[in-house]
Enzyme design. Structure first.
Site, PDB file in Angstrom:
ATOM      1  N   VAL A 102      30.353   4.152  13.863  1.00 31.73           N
ATOM      2  CA  VAL A 102      29.398   3.237  14.481  1.00 31.73           C
ATOM      3  C   VAL A 102      28.064   3.947  14.710  1.00 31.73           C
ATOM      4  O   VAL A 102      26.992   3.364  14.534  1.00 31.73           O
ATOM      5  CB  VAL A 102      29.951   2.669  15.812  1.00 31.73           C
ATOM      6  CG1 VAL A 102      28.920   1.782  16.504  1.00 31.73           C
ATOM      7  CG2 VAL A 102      31.245   1.898  15.565  1.00 31.73           C
ATOM      8  N   CYS A 103      28.131   5.226  15.078  1.00 31.46           N
ATOM      9  CA  CYS A 103      26.930   5.993  15.451  1.00 31.46           C
ATOM     10  C   CYS A 103      25.810   5.946  14.407  1.00 31.46           C
ATOM     11  O   CYS A 103      24.668   5.672  14.767  1.00 31.46           O
ATOM     12  CB  CYS A 103      27.299   7.429  15.773  1.00 31.46           C
ATOM     13  SG  CYS A 103      28.435   7.592  17.172  1.00 31.46           S
ATOM     14  N   PRO A 104      26.098   6.198  13.126  1.00 27.59           N
ATOM     15  CA  PRO A 104      24.967   6.207  12.186  1.00 27.59           C
ATOM     16  C   PRO A 104      24.304   4.841  12.046  1.00 27.59           C
ATOM     17  O   PRO A 104      23.101   4.771  11.793  1.00 27.59           O
ATOM     18  CB  PRO A 104      25.579   6.682  10.874  1.00 27.59           C
ATOM     19  CG  PRO A 104      27.037   6.439  10.996  1.00 27.59           C
ATOM     20  CD  PRO A 104      27.357   6.570  12.469  1.00 27.59           C
TER      21      PRO A 104
END
Length: 180
Positions: free
Chosen positions: A52-54
């Protein structure tokens, strides 16, 4: 957790700079004194090399010009080191063109100082702080680790905060303010 009206903590962190400079392996120091007089959007993500982070980091990066047009800078922060950030940028196609710095909070001082450490996971929650030029938190939001946030909403909130007016639900820049 720190909230609206609190002073954002002092910090001094090593970062991978945004833009092409970030791919050269030369790190910079970014502190609460950097970009003095500007609004700051400081967002935390749990850790590098995740899923999810990128998507969030890239979305904030794509809006960096919109934030700059509002006299705001964007800082992304995780508990990973600057070396891990650099490696991630070099090996993730979506992050190669990232225009915002990635700050390394390896001692977890800023993450803990803001109160956004996920107790069971030992990483930062998906927290976003909008800090005014005086270092005062004007907006904070936190998402569970599994749910990405909407950086476009942070632009809208920044517009509302900078207007110094009463802004109704779903207000967008250019819409009417509430008159009392």
């Amino acid at each position: 957790m720190l909230t609206v009206g609190d002073k954002f903590p002092s910090f001094d962190l090593t970062a991978v700079p945004g833009g092409p400079e970030g791919l050269k392996g030369e790190f910079v120091q970014i502190s609460d004194k950097s970009d003095a007089g500007k609004w700051k959007v400081v967002f935390f993500w749990p850790k590098d090399f995740t899923f999810v982070c990128p998507t969030e980091i890239v979305a904030f990066g794509k809006l960096s010009k919109d934030f700059a047009d509002r006299d705001a800078v964007v800082y992304g922060v995780s508990i990973d080191s600057e070396f891990v950030h650099l490696n991630w940028r070099l090996h993730n196609e979506d992050l190669k063109d990232l225009s915002i710095p990635m700050l390394a909070d390896i001692k977890r001082e800023l993450t803990e100082g803001t109160g956004v450490m996920a107790k069971d996971a030992g990483v930062a929650l998906r927290a976003t702080f909008v800090v005014d030029p005086h270092g005062v938190i004007r907006h904070v939001s936190v998402n569970d680790l599994s749910v990405g946030r909407n950086p476009q909403e942070i632009v809208r909130i920044l517009d509302g905060l900078q207007s110094d007016e009463l802004c109704p639900c779903n207000w967008k820049k250019g819409d009417d303010f509430i008159k009392v």
